[in-house]
Design an enzyme around this catalytic site. Structure first.
Site, PDB file in Angstrom:
ATOM      1  N   HIS A 124       0.816  -1.225   0.000  1.00 40.28           N
ATOM      2  CA  HIS A 124       0.000   0.000   0.000  1.00 40.28           C
ATOM      3  C   HIS A 124       0.846   1.270   0.000  1.00 40.28           C
ATOM      4  O   HIS A 124       0.339   2.343   0.315  1.00 40.28           O
ATOM      5  CB  HIS A 124      -0.977  -0.016   1.185  1.00 40.28           C
ATOM      6  CG  HIS A 124      -2.026  -1.101   1.067  1.00 40.28           C
ATOM      7  ND1 HIS A 124      -2.849  -1.489   2.094  1.00 40.28           N
ATOM      8  CD2 HIS A 124      -2.370  -1.881   0.007  1.00 40.28           C
ATOM      9  CE1 HIS A 124      -3.654  -2.461   1.681  1.00 40.28           C
ATOM     10  NE2 HIS A 124      -3.384  -2.728   0.423  1.00 40.28           N
ATOM     11  N   GLY A 192      -1.621  -9.674  12.229  1.00 35.08           N
ATOM     12  CA  GLY A 192      -2.220  -8.368  12.510  1.00 35.08           C
ATOM     13  C   GLY A 192      -2.969  -7.726  11.363  1.00 35.08           C
ATOM     14  O   GLY A 192      -2.911  -6.519  11.192  1.00 35.08           O
ATOM     15  N   THR A 193      -3.694  -8.534  10.606  1.00 33.19           N
ATOM     16  CA  THR A 193      -4.546  -7.941   9.569  1.00 33.19           C
ATOM     17  C   THR A 193      -5.954  -8.503   9.682  1.00 33.19           C
ATOM     18  O   THR A 193      -6.140  -9.680   9.986  1.00 33.19           O
ATOM     19  CB  THR A 193      -3.989  -8.155   8.146  1.00 33.19           C
ATOM     20  OG1 THR A 193      -4.927  -7.619   7.203  1.00 33.19           O
ATOM     21  CG2 THR A 193      -3.723  -9.611   7.816  1.00 33.19           C
ATOM     22  N   ASN A 218      -3.317 -13.133  15.614  1.00 34.69           N
ATOM     23  CA  ASN A 218      -4.236 -12.004  15.768  1.00 34.69           C
ATOM     24  C   ASN A 218      -4.997 -12.187  17.084  1.00 34.69           C
ATOM     25  O   ASN A 218      -5.415 -13.297  17.391  1.00 34.69           O
ATOM     26  CB  ASN A 218      -5.230 -11.977  14.584  1.00 34.69           C
ATOM     27  CG  ASN A 218      -5.886 -10.633  14.404  1.00 34.69           C
ATOM     28  OD1 ASN A 218      -6.496 -10.102  15.327  1.00 34.69           O
ATOM     29  ND2 ASN A 218      -5.751 -10.061  13.215  1.00 34.69           N
ATOM     30  N   PRO A 219      -5.187 -11.112  17.850  1.00 32.07           N
ATOM     31  CA  PRO A 219      -5.954 -11.283  19.088  1.00 32.07           C
ATOM     32  C   PRO A 219      -7.437 -11.568  18.841  1.00 32.07           C
ATOM     33  O   PRO A 219      -8.141 -12.055  19.728  1.00 32.07           O
ATOM     34  CB  PRO A 219      -5.780  -9.947  19.830  1.00 32.07           C
ATOM     35  CG  PRO A 219      -5.175  -9.003  18.861  1.00 32.07           C
ATOM     36  CD  PRO A 219      -4.651  -9.764  17.692  1.00 32.07           C
ATOM     37  N   GLU A 220      -7.899 -11.253  17.618  1.00 31.39           N
ATOM     38  CA  GLU A 220      -9.324 -11.436  17.299  1.00 31.39           C
ATOM     39  C   GLU A 220      -9.464 -12.457  16.176  1.00 31.39           C
ATOM     40  O   GLU A 220      -8.540 -12.649  15.387  1.00 31.39           O
ATOM     41  CB  GLU A 220      -9.933 -10.123  16.767  1.00 31.39           C
ATOM     42  CG  GLU A 220      -9.653  -8.898  17.586  1.00 31.39           C
ATOM     43  CD  GLU A 220     -10.613  -8.762  18.736  1.00 31.39           C
ATOM     44  OE1 GLU A 220     -11.700  -9.374  18.672  1.00 31.39           O
ATOM     45  OE2 GLU A 220     -10.268  -8.062  19.705  1.00 31.39           O
ATOM     46  N   ALA A 236       0.815  -9.644  18.615  1.00 31.63           N
ATOM     47  CA  ALA A 236       1.940  -9.924  17.734  1.00 31.63           C
ATOM     48  C   ALA A 236       3.275  -9.870  18.478  1.00 31.63           C
ATOM     49  O   ALA A 236       4.143 -10.734  18.272  1.00 31.63           O
ATOM     50  CB  ALA A 236       1.953  -8.932  16.575  1.00 31.63           C
TER      51      ALA A 236
HETATM   52  P1  OAD Z   1      -7.189  -3.359  10.249  1.00 30.73           P
HETATM   53  O1  OAD Z   1      -7.291  -2.159  11.136  1.00 30.73           O
HETATM   54  O2  OAD Z   1      -8.318  -3.683   9.345  1.00 30.73           O
HETATM   55  O3  OAD Z   1      -6.926  -4.647  11.120  1.00 30.73           O
HETATM   56  C1  OAD Z   1      -5.965  -4.675  12.129  1.00 30.73           C
HETATM   57  C2  OAD Z   1      -5.926  -6.070  12.708  1.00 30.73           C
HETATM   58  O4  OAD Z   1      -4.906  -6.098  13.689  1.00 30.73           O
HETATM   59  C3  OAD Z   1      -7.228  -6.528  13.379  1.00 30.73           C
HETATM   60  O5  OAD Z   1      -7.576  -7.817  12.896  1.00 30.73           O
HETATM   61  C4  OAD Z   1      -6.865  -6.569  14.873  1.00 30.73           C
HETATM   62  O6  OAD Z   1      -7.537  -7.593  15.556  1.00 30.73           O
HETATM   63  C5  OAD Z   1      -5.381  -6.845  14.787  1.00 30.73           C
HETATM   64  N1  OAD Z   1      -4.598  -6.411  15.957  1.00 30.73           N
HETATM   65  C6  OAD Z   1      -4.845  -5.388  16.825  1.00 30.73           C
HETATM   66  N2  OAD Z   1      -3.882  -5.325  17.762  1.00 30.73           N
HETATM   67  C7  OAD Z   1      -3.007  -6.331  17.490  1.00 30.73           C
HETATM   68  C8  OAD Z   1      -1.800  -6.801  18.096  1.00 30.73           C
HETATM   69  N3  OAD Z   1      -1.292  -6.220  19.190  1.00 30.73           N
HETATM   70  N4  OAD Z   1      -1.173  -7.865  17.541  1.00 30.73           N
HETATM   71  C9  OAD Z   1      -1.670  -8.459  16.426  1.00 30.73           C
HETATM   72  N5  OAD Z   1      -2.793  -8.063  15.814  1.00 30.73           N
HETATM   73  C10 OAD Z   1      -3.459  -7.014  16.332  1.00 30.73           C
HETATM   74  O7  OAD Z   1      -5.800  -3.184   9.457  1.00 30.73           O
HETATM   75  P2  OAD Z   1      -5.317  -3.911   8.106  1.00 30.73           P
HETATM   76  O8  OAD Z   1      -5.796  -5.314   8.066  1.00 30.73           O
HETATM   77  O9  OAD Z   1      -3.870  -3.641   8.011  1.00 30.73           O
HETATM   78  O10 OAD Z   1      -5.470   0.293   3.384  1.00 30.73           O
HETATM   79  O11 OAD Z   1      -6.089  -3.067   7.037  1.00 30.73           O
HETATM   80  C11 OAD Z   1      -5.856  -3.294   5.693  1.00 30.73           C
HETATM   81  C12 OAD Z   1      -5.935  -2.010   4.920  1.00 30.73           C
HETATM   82  O12 OAD Z   1      -7.165  -1.341   5.182  1.00 30.73           O
HETATM   83  C13 OAD Z   1      -4.891  -0.960   5.311  1.00 30.73           C
HETATM   84  O13 OAD Z   1      -3.637  -1.175   4.697  1.00 30.73           O
HETATM   85  C14 OAD Z   1      -5.509   0.312   4.827  1.00 30.73           C
HETATM   86  C15 OAD Z   1      -6.920   0.087   5.357  1.00 30.73           C
HETATM   87  O14 OAD Z   1      -7.930   0.775   4.712  1.00 30.73           O
HETATM   88  C16 OAD Z   1      -5.292   1.413   2.688  1.00 30.73           C
HETATM   89  O15 OAD Z   1      -5.167   2.501   3.236  1.00 30.73           O
HETATM   90  C17 OAD Z   1      -5.230   1.189   1.214  1.00 30.73           C
END
Ligand code: OAD
Length: 248
Positions: A124, A192-193, A218-220, A236
Site C-alpha cells: 500500500h 495483525g490484519t 491475531n488477538p481477534e 503480535a
Molecule cells: P485493520 O485495522 O483492518 O486490522 C488490524 C488487525 O490487527 C485486526 O484484525 C486486529 O484484531 C489486529 N490487531 C490489533 N492489535 C493487534 C496486536 N497487538 N497484535 C496483532 N494483531 C493485532 O488493518 P489492516 O488489516 O492492516 O489500506 O487493514 C488493511 C488495509 O485497510 C490498510 O492497509 C488500509 C486500510 O484501509 C489502505 O489505506 C489502502
C-alpha cells in the site's frame, strides 16, 4: 481448519516455520499496534474517526489536497517517533534465517525496514515517499513537519503521498513479487490484519491453493481464521517472537 491458540498450535506452527525454506509473511496494522500506530478498524481504529472517502481516495485529493495532506501530515507526525516492536524484530530475524523469504506488508509506516527486513514489499505504499502529480517523480521525504500544505515539487506541481488510495491499483512490482512468493511458499505467516482488503487478503488463500501451511497471529478472529491451518490468538509482539524462537 483454524485452531485457536494452544501450546500445540504454537509448536506445530513453529516447527513448520523452522523446516521451511520458503516463507511469505503478510502483515497489517496490528503488527505495529504495540509500537503505538493506530489500526484502521476496531473500536479505536482510524476508520471510526474518519471517513475513508473523505481522506483516502483520488477524488478526495482532487477536491481538497490540503485536507488530505493534513491527515497524512498528522499521521507522519504521530508515527515518526515510534519504533519497531518485538514482532517487527522477530520478522527480521525470520528473514535472516530463511532461504527464500518475502515480507509483504499493507502498512505504510516503514517500521519493518527500520527493524531490518530487506526482502520487503510495501503493498500500500509508504508514508515516507511522495510522488509529483505533475512530473511523476518519486522520492523519499521524511520531513516532519512538512511545512506549507500541500507540499510542492520543484517543478511547481502538487506532491501526493505515495500510498495506495481506495479505487487505485497496487504497485505492480510489489504485487507481482507477493503473488510469486504466495505460489511457492511452504509457510505463510499472517500477522495483525483483518484480512478484509483485497488483493492482499487473497494471498494466504492463493498460497494454500499451492500447498502452503497458513499460520495466523491475531488477538481477534478474522476473515482468515476459519481457513488458516493454525490461528494463534494473541498479540503480535508476544506471539511472533515466541513462534520464531521456538522454531530455532
Ligand atoms: P485493520 O485495522 O483492518 O486490522 C488490524 C488487525 O490487527 C485486526 O484484525 C486486529 O484484531 C489486529 N490487531 C490489533 N492489535 C493487534 C496486536 N497487538 N497484535 C496483532 N494483531 C493485532 O488493518 P489492516 O488489516 O492492516 O489500506 O487493514 C488493511 C488495509 O485497510 C490498510 O492497509 C488500509 C486500510 O484501509 C489502505 O489505506 C489502502
Amino acid at each position: 481448519m483454524g485452531s485457536v491458540r494452544t501450546e500445540a498450535g504454537l509448536e506445530a506452527a513453529a516447527r513448520r516455520l523452522r523446516d521451511a525454506d520458503r516463507v511469505l509473511a503478510l502483515t497489517g496494522a496490528g503488527v505495529s499496534a504495540e509500537s503505538g500506530v493506530p489500526t484502521f478498524r476496531g473500536p479505536e481504529g482510524l476508520w471510526r474517526q474518519f471517513r475513508p472517502e473523505d481522506l483516502a481516495t483520488p477524488e478526495a485529493f482532487e477536491r481538497d489536497p490540503r485536507l488530505v495532506w493534513e491527515w497524512y501530515a498528522w499521521r507522519r507526525e504521530r508515527i515518526a517517533p515510534l519504533e519497531p516492536n518485538a514482532a517487527h524484530r522477530a520478522l527480521a530475524a525470520l528473514e535472516s534465517r530463511t532461504v527464500e523469504f518475502l515480507l509483504a506488508t499493507q502498512n505504510v509506516d516503514g517500521l519493518h525496514a527500520v527493524a531490518g527486513n530487506r526482502r520487503l514489499v510495501e503493498l500500500h505504499g509508504s508514508l515516507w515517499r511522495v510522488r509529483c502529480t505533475g512530473c511523476r517523480k518519486l522520492r523519499e521525504d521524511r520531513r516532519v513537519p512538512l511545512g506549507d500544505l500541500p507540499p510542492r515539487c520543484a517543478c511547481g506541481a502538487v506532491l501526493r503521498p505515495d500510498v495506495v488510495w481506495f479505487g487505485e491499483a497496487l504497485p505492480e512490482g510489489a504485487v507481482g513479487a507477493a503473488l510469486k512468493a504466495a505460489q511457492t511458499a511452504e509457510v505463510v505467516l499472517v500477522v495483525g490484519t483483518s484480512a478484509l482488503v483485497y488483493p492482499a487478503a487473497a494471498l494466504p488463500q492463493i498460497a494454500q491453493g499451492h500447498g502452503a501451511f497458513v499460520v495466523e497471529v491475531n488477538p481477534e478472529e478474522t476473515a482468515l481464521t476459519a481457513s488458516a491451518d493454525v490461528s494463534l490468538r494473541g498479540r503480535a509482539a508476544e506471539l511472533v517472537p515466541a513462534l520464531v524462537e521456538a522454531g530455532q
